[in-house]
Design a protein around this motif. Structure first.
Motif, PDB file in Angstrom:
ATOM      1  N   TYR A  25       0.825  -1.215   0.000  1.00 35.50           N
ATOM      2  CA  TYR A  25       0.000   0.000   0.000  1.00 35.50           C
ATOM      3  C   TYR A  25       0.859   1.266   0.000  1.00 35.50           C
ATOM      4  O   TYR A  25       0.696   2.142  -0.847  1.00 35.50           O
ATOM      5  N   SER A  26       1.771   1.380   0.958  1.00 34.05           N
ATOM      6  CA  SER A  26       2.571   2.601   1.065  1.00 34.05           C
ATOM      7  C   SER A  26       3.549   2.738  -0.103  1.00 34.05           C
ATOM      8  O   SER A  26       3.903   3.855  -0.488  1.00 34.05           O
ATOM      9  N   ALA A  27       3.990   1.605  -0.654  1.00 34.11           N
ATOM     10  CA  ALA A  27       4.850   1.664  -1.834  1.00 34.11           C
ATOM     11  C   ALA A  27       4.109   2.307  -2.998  1.00 34.11           C
ATOM     12  O   ALA A  27       4.655   3.160  -3.720  1.00 34.11           O
ATOM     13  N   GLN A  28       2.856   1.916  -3.181  1.00 28.58           N
ATOM     14  CA  GLN A  28       2.044   2.485  -4.263  1.00 28.58           C
ATOM     15  C   GLN A  28       1.773   3.963  -4.028  1.00 28.58           C
ATOM     16  O   GLN A  28       1.861   4.784  -4.953  1.00 28.58           O
ATOM     17  N   LEU A  29       1.456   4.325  -2.779  1.00 32.09           N
ATOM     18  CA  LEU A  29       1.153   5.724  -2.482  1.00 32.09           C
ATOM     19  C   LEU A  29       2.401   6.596  -2.594  1.00 32.09           C
ATOM     20  O   LEU A  29       2.350   7.708  -3.129  1.00 32.09           O
ATOM     21  N   ALA A  30       3.552   6.102  -2.105  1.00 31.35           N
ATOM     22  CA  ALA A  30       4.799   6.860  -2.230  1.00 31.35           C
ATOM     23  C   ALA A  30       5.137   7.104  -3.696  1.00 31.35           C
ATOM     24  O   ALA A  30       5.581   8.201  -4.074  1.00 31.35           O
ATOM     25  N   ALA A  31       4.934   6.100  -4.528  1.00 33.13           N
ATOM     26  CA  ALA A  31       5.197   6.258  -5.962  1.00 33.13           C
ATOM     27  C   ALA A  31       4.253   7.284  -6.581  1.00 33.13           C
ATOM     28  O   ALA A  31       4.665   8.148  -7.364  1.00 33.13           O
ATOM     29  N   LYS A  32       2.982   7.208  -6.215  1.00 31.32           N
ATOM     30  CA  LYS A  32       1.982   8.124  -6.776  1.00 31.32           C
ATOM     31  C   LYS A  32       2.270   9.569  -6.403  1.00 31.32           C
ATOM     32  O   LYS A  32       2.093  10.489  -7.224  1.00 31.32           O
ATOM     33  N   LEU A  33       2.718   9.786  -5.153  1.00 30.13           N
ATOM     34  CA  LEU A  33       2.967  11.146  -4.672  1.00 30.13           C
ATOM     35  C   LEU A  33       4.405  11.616  -4.915  1.00 30.13           C
ATOM     36  O   LEU A  33       4.742  12.755  -4.596  1.00 30.13           O
ATOM     37  N   GLY A  34       5.249  10.733  -5.450  1.00 35.28           N
ATOM     38  CA  GLY A  34       6.636  11.109  -5.727  1.00 35.28           C
ATOM     39  C   GLY A  34       7.457  11.335  -4.484  1.00 35.28           C
ATOM     40  O   GLY A  34       8.261  12.270  -4.406  1.00 35.28           O
ATOM     41  N   LEU A  35       7.270  10.447  -3.478  1.00 33.51           N
ATOM     42  CA  LEU A  35       7.965  10.578  -2.204  1.00 33.51           C
ATOM     43  C   LEU A  35       8.972   9.453  -2.012  1.00 33.51           C
ATOM     44  O   LEU A  35       8.812   8.371  -2.597  1.00 33.51           O
ATOM     45  N   PRO A  36      10.001   9.653  -1.202  1.00 27.34           N
ATOM     46  CA  PRO A  36      10.905   8.547  -0.869  1.00 27.34           C
ATOM     47  C   PRO A  36      10.163   7.504  -0.028  1.00 27.34           C
ATOM     48  O   PRO A  36       9.205   7.818   0.686  1.00 27.34           O
ATOM     49  N   PHE A  37      10.646   6.251  -0.099  1.00 27.67           N
ATOM     50  CA  PHE A  37       9.931   5.125   0.495  1.00 27.67           C
ATOM     51  C   PHE A  37      10.892   4.263   1.304  1.00 27.67           C
ATOM     52  O   PHE A  37      12.002   3.975   0.861  1.00 27.67           O
ATOM     53  N   ALA A  38      10.449   3.867   2.506  1.00 28.02           N
ATOM     54  CA  ALA A  38      11.245   2.988   3.361  1.00 28.02           C
ATOM     55  C   ALA A  38      10.418   1.759   3.707  1.00 28.02           C
ATOM     56  O   ALA A  38       9.260   1.880   4.132  1.00 28.02           O
ATOM     57  N   PHE A  39      11.016   0.571   3.531  1.00 25.86           N
ATOM     58  CA  PHE A  39      10.301  -0.683   3.798  1.00 25.86           C
ATOM     59  C   PHE A  39      10.810  -1.305   5.094  1.00 25.86           C
ATOM     60  O   PHE A  39      12.014  -1.432   5.313  1.00 25.86           O
ATOM     61  N   ALA A  40       9.860  -1.750   5.927  1.00 27.86           N
ATOM     62  CA  ALA A  40      10.167  -2.259   7.261  1.00 27.86           C
ATOM     63  C   ALA A  40      10.447  -3.763   7.233  1.00 27.86           C
ATOM     64  O   ALA A  40       9.690  -4.570   7.789  1.00 27.86           O
ATOM     65  N   HIS A  70      12.631  -5.254   8.831  1.00 24.67           N
ATOM     66  CA  HIS A  70      13.134  -5.738  10.117  1.00 24.67           C
ATOM     67  C   HIS A  70      12.068  -6.509  10.896  1.00 24.67           C
ATOM     68  O   HIS A  70      12.402  -7.264  11.801  1.00 24.67           O
ATOM     69  N   PHE A  71      10.791  -6.336  10.526  1.00 23.62           N
ATOM     70  CA  PHE A  71       9.757  -7.148  11.177  1.00 23.62           C
ATOM     71  C   PHE A  71       8.706  -7.686  10.211  1.00 23.62           C
ATOM     72  O   PHE A  71       7.848  -8.469  10.623  1.00 23.62           O
ATOM     73  N   ALA A  72       8.784  -7.306   8.931  1.00 23.75           N
ATOM     74  CA  ALA A  72       7.790  -7.760   7.952  1.00 23.75           C
ATOM     75  C   ALA A  72       8.454  -7.937   6.593  1.00 23.75           C
ATOM     76  O   ALA A  72       8.246  -7.135   5.681  1.00 23.75           O
ATOM     77  N   PRO A  73       9.261  -8.993   6.432  1.00 26.17           N
ATOM     78  CA  PRO A  73      10.070  -9.115   5.216  1.00 26.17           C
ATOM     79  C   PRO A  73       9.340  -9.631   3.982  1.00 26.17           C
ATOM     80  O   PRO A  73       9.881  -9.548   2.875  1.00 26.17           O
ATOM     81  N   ASP A  74       8.126 -10.142   4.121  1.00 29.00           N
ATOM     82  CA  ASP A  74       7.508 -10.925   3.053  1.00 29.00           C
ATOM     83  C   ASP A  74       7.407 -10.188   1.722  1.00 29.00           C
ATOM     84  O   ASP A  74       7.670 -10.760   0.673  1.00 29.00           O
ATOM     85  N   MET A  75       6.975  -8.933   1.732  1.00 24.70           N
ATOM     86  CA  MET A  75       6.666  -8.224   0.486  1.00 24.70           C
ATOM     87  C   MET A  75       7.758  -7.257   0.069  1.00 24.70           C
ATOM     88  O   MET A  75       7.535  -6.395  -0.784  1.00 24.70           O
ATOM     89  N   LEU A  76       8.958  -7.382   0.624  1.00 20.85           N
ATOM     90  CA  LEU A  76      10.024  -6.419   0.376  1.00 20.85           C
ATOM     91  C   LEU A  76      10.288  -6.210  -1.106  1.00 20.85           C
ATOM     92  O   LEU A  76      10.212  -5.087  -1.623  1.00 20.85           O
ATOM     93  N   LEU A  77      10.621  -7.265  -1.812  1.00 18.71           N
ATOM     94  CA  LEU A  77      11.043  -7.108  -3.210  1.00 18.71           C
ATOM     95  C   LEU A  77       9.893  -6.659  -4.104  1.00 18.71           C
ATOM     96  O   LEU A  77      10.085  -5.833  -5.004  1.00 18.71           O
ATOM     97  N   GLU A  78       8.693  -7.153  -3.839  1.00 20.04           N
ATOM     98  CA  GLU A  78       7.535  -6.734  -4.636  1.00 20.04           C
ATOM     99  C   GLU A  78       7.217  -5.264  -4.384  1.00 20.04           C
ATOM    100  O   GLU A  78       6.899  -4.516  -5.318  1.00 20.04           O
ATOM    101  N   ALA A  79       7.313  -4.821  -3.136  1.00 19.17           N
ATOM    102  CA  ALA A  79       7.057  -3.414  -2.827  1.00 19.17           C
ATOM    103  C   ALA A  79       8.075  -2.502  -3.511  1.00 19.17           C
ATOM    104  O   ALA A  79       7.705  -1.458  -4.073  1.00 19.17           O
ATOM    105  N   LEU A  80       9.340  -2.890  -3.491  1.00 21.83           N
ATOM    106  CA  LEU A  80      10.365  -2.085  -4.159  1.00 21.83           C
ATOM    107  C   LEU A  80      10.129  -2.043  -5.666  1.00 21.83           C
ATOM    108  O   LEU A  80      10.293  -0.994  -6.306  1.00 21.83           O
ATOM    109  N   ARG A  81       9.743  -3.175  -6.241  1.00 22.95           N
ATOM    110  CA  ARG A  81       9.485  -3.213  -7.692  1.00 22.95           C
ATOM    111  C   ARG A  81       8.336  -2.276  -8.056  1.00 22.95           C
ATOM    112  O   ARG A  81       8.453  -1.461  -8.995  1.00 22.95           O
ATOM    113  N   ILE A  82       7.230  -2.373  -7.332  1.00 32.08           N
ATOM    114  CA  ILE A  82       6.071  -1.528  -7.615  1.00 32.08           C
ATOM    115  C   ILE A  82       6.429  -0.056  -7.428  1.00 32.08           C
ATOM    116  O   ILE A  82       6.071   0.799  -8.248  1.00 32.08           O
ATOM    117  N   TYR A  83       7.135   0.247  -6.371  1.00 27.91           N
ATOM    118  CA  TYR A  83       7.514   1.639  -6.106  1.00 27.91           C
ATOM    119  C   TYR A  83       8.328   2.212  -7.263  1.00 27.91           C
ATOM    120  O   TYR A  83       8.038   3.311  -7.762  1.00 27.91           O
TER     121      TYR A  83
END
Length: 335
Positions: free
Chosen positions: A177-192, A194-207
């Motif tokens: 969700y936040s990866a998509q919103l950060a991309a839409k708004l043109g903001l930098p994005f940080a993925f957590a 350290h406690f939720a690794p499952d969607m890391l690579l997919e979130a970075l790709r979408i962003y």
């Protein structure tokens, strides 16, 4: 490696842990000491995370603590990782971080999350509605952006201080969700991670694939947060890491508390099911001696291609925590 020729920047995430037998005051003094050391070692930024009703985490009043750390440091960027925006009025956050930016110009970041950072009863105590609209978070982010932008003609409400200060806003997330919103708004994005690794690579790709350039960011800028526990030997690092493992077990059991002292044998603490759950949650953690940490960070950078790595280290002994962050930065010079 990051997209530039330079090694990815290294930064710090601090939850201001309250160790068993210690007080929040101890946690604050340790946070300042860690910030001063990491500034000296070359870390880029130092973020503090908002949590509530957790007796092992002292960073609830995030903006206040950022001010304390900023007053005792000179150069390192300070910010939130993050402020849980649904808990607050955007105007109040703009005023708080506008105040920080006015006092410490060019050093303040505002990282935003959309989780409450607490349990449901505490959410209500924070006056957060349980039936919040899914569109509230994007609207609140955009409202914050307006408070930090130049004043518009006829603008009825201004953040004073804050208006025109252009405090950098980051979106934080552990899902898509936040990866998509950060991309839409043109903001930098940080993925957590350290406690939720499952969607890391997919979130970075979408962003990266959907990023829309904005007035503040011409291209995507991605950061990943991971746990790093470094020591002189693998055995020492694994021993130190048991504090974080116990902390996650306690959270899952519904009995959060102070950061536990490390133990020699985790089999005396967890059940097989708890072990599986904790190891899955913390599977991207980098734990070991200098060589192992170097290999782990190299692999992470190669796989993610992020611009920045933020390091979390929930370590019981303060001197061991300092050493862990020092080893991590020394490793960066060889990547």
């Amino acid at each position: 490696m990051s997209t530039s020729s330079q090694p990815a920047a290294f930064s710090v995430l601090d939850l201001a842990p309250i160790a068993q037998g210690a007080t929040p005051r101890d946690a604050f003094h340790h946070a300042l000491d860690l910030a001063q050391h990491t500034e000296k070692w070359g870390y880029h930024r130092y973020w503090l995370a908002e949590h509530h009703n957790m007796t092992g985490i002292a960073s609830a009043a995030t903006a206040v603590l950022i001010g304390y750390i900023a007053s005792g440091t000179q150069r390192i960027r300070l910010g939130s990782g993050g402020v849980m925006l649904p808990n607050h009025s955007p105007l109040v956050i703009a005023e708080q971080f506008g105040t920080l930016e006015s006092l410490y110009p060019g050093r303040i970041d505002l990282g935003l999350g959309r989780a409450p950072g607490t349990d449901q009863r505490t959410m209500m105590a924070l006056r957060r509605h349980l039936n919040a609209d899914i569109d509230d978070f994007p609207r609140d982010v955009q409202e914050l952006q307006r408070y930090f932008a130049d004043t518009q003609p006829g603008q009825p409400v201004q953040a004073v201080p804050g208006q025109g200060l252009n405090v950098p806003i980051w979106l934080l997330g552990s899902s898509l969700y936040s990866a998509q919103l950060a991309a839409k708004l043109g903001l930098p994005f940080a993925f957590a991670a350290h406690f939720a690794p499952d969607m890391l690579l997919e979130a970075l790709r979408i962003y990266r694939e959907t990023f829309v350039p904005s007035a503040t960011n011409a291209k995507p800028y991605a950061m990943v947060c991971v746990n790093v526990v470094a020591a002189d030997s693998d055995r020492d690092a694994r021993f130190i890491f048991t504090s974080m493992q116990q902390q996650f077990i306690n959270l899952r059991r519904g009995t959060p508390g102070p950061l536990p002292a490390p133990v020699e044998n985790m089999d005396t603490v967890w059940s097989p099911a708890e072990q599986f759950g904790v190891e899955q949650t913390l599977r991207l953690s980098i734990v070991g001696d200098r060589a192992k940490v170097r290999h782990g960070l190299q692999s992470l950078l190669r796989e993610t291609q992020v611009d920045e790595v933020m390091i979390n280290g929930q370590i019981f002994d303060h001197q061991a925590r300092l050493q862990s962050f020092e080893i991590a930065m020394s490793v960066r010079q060889t990547l």
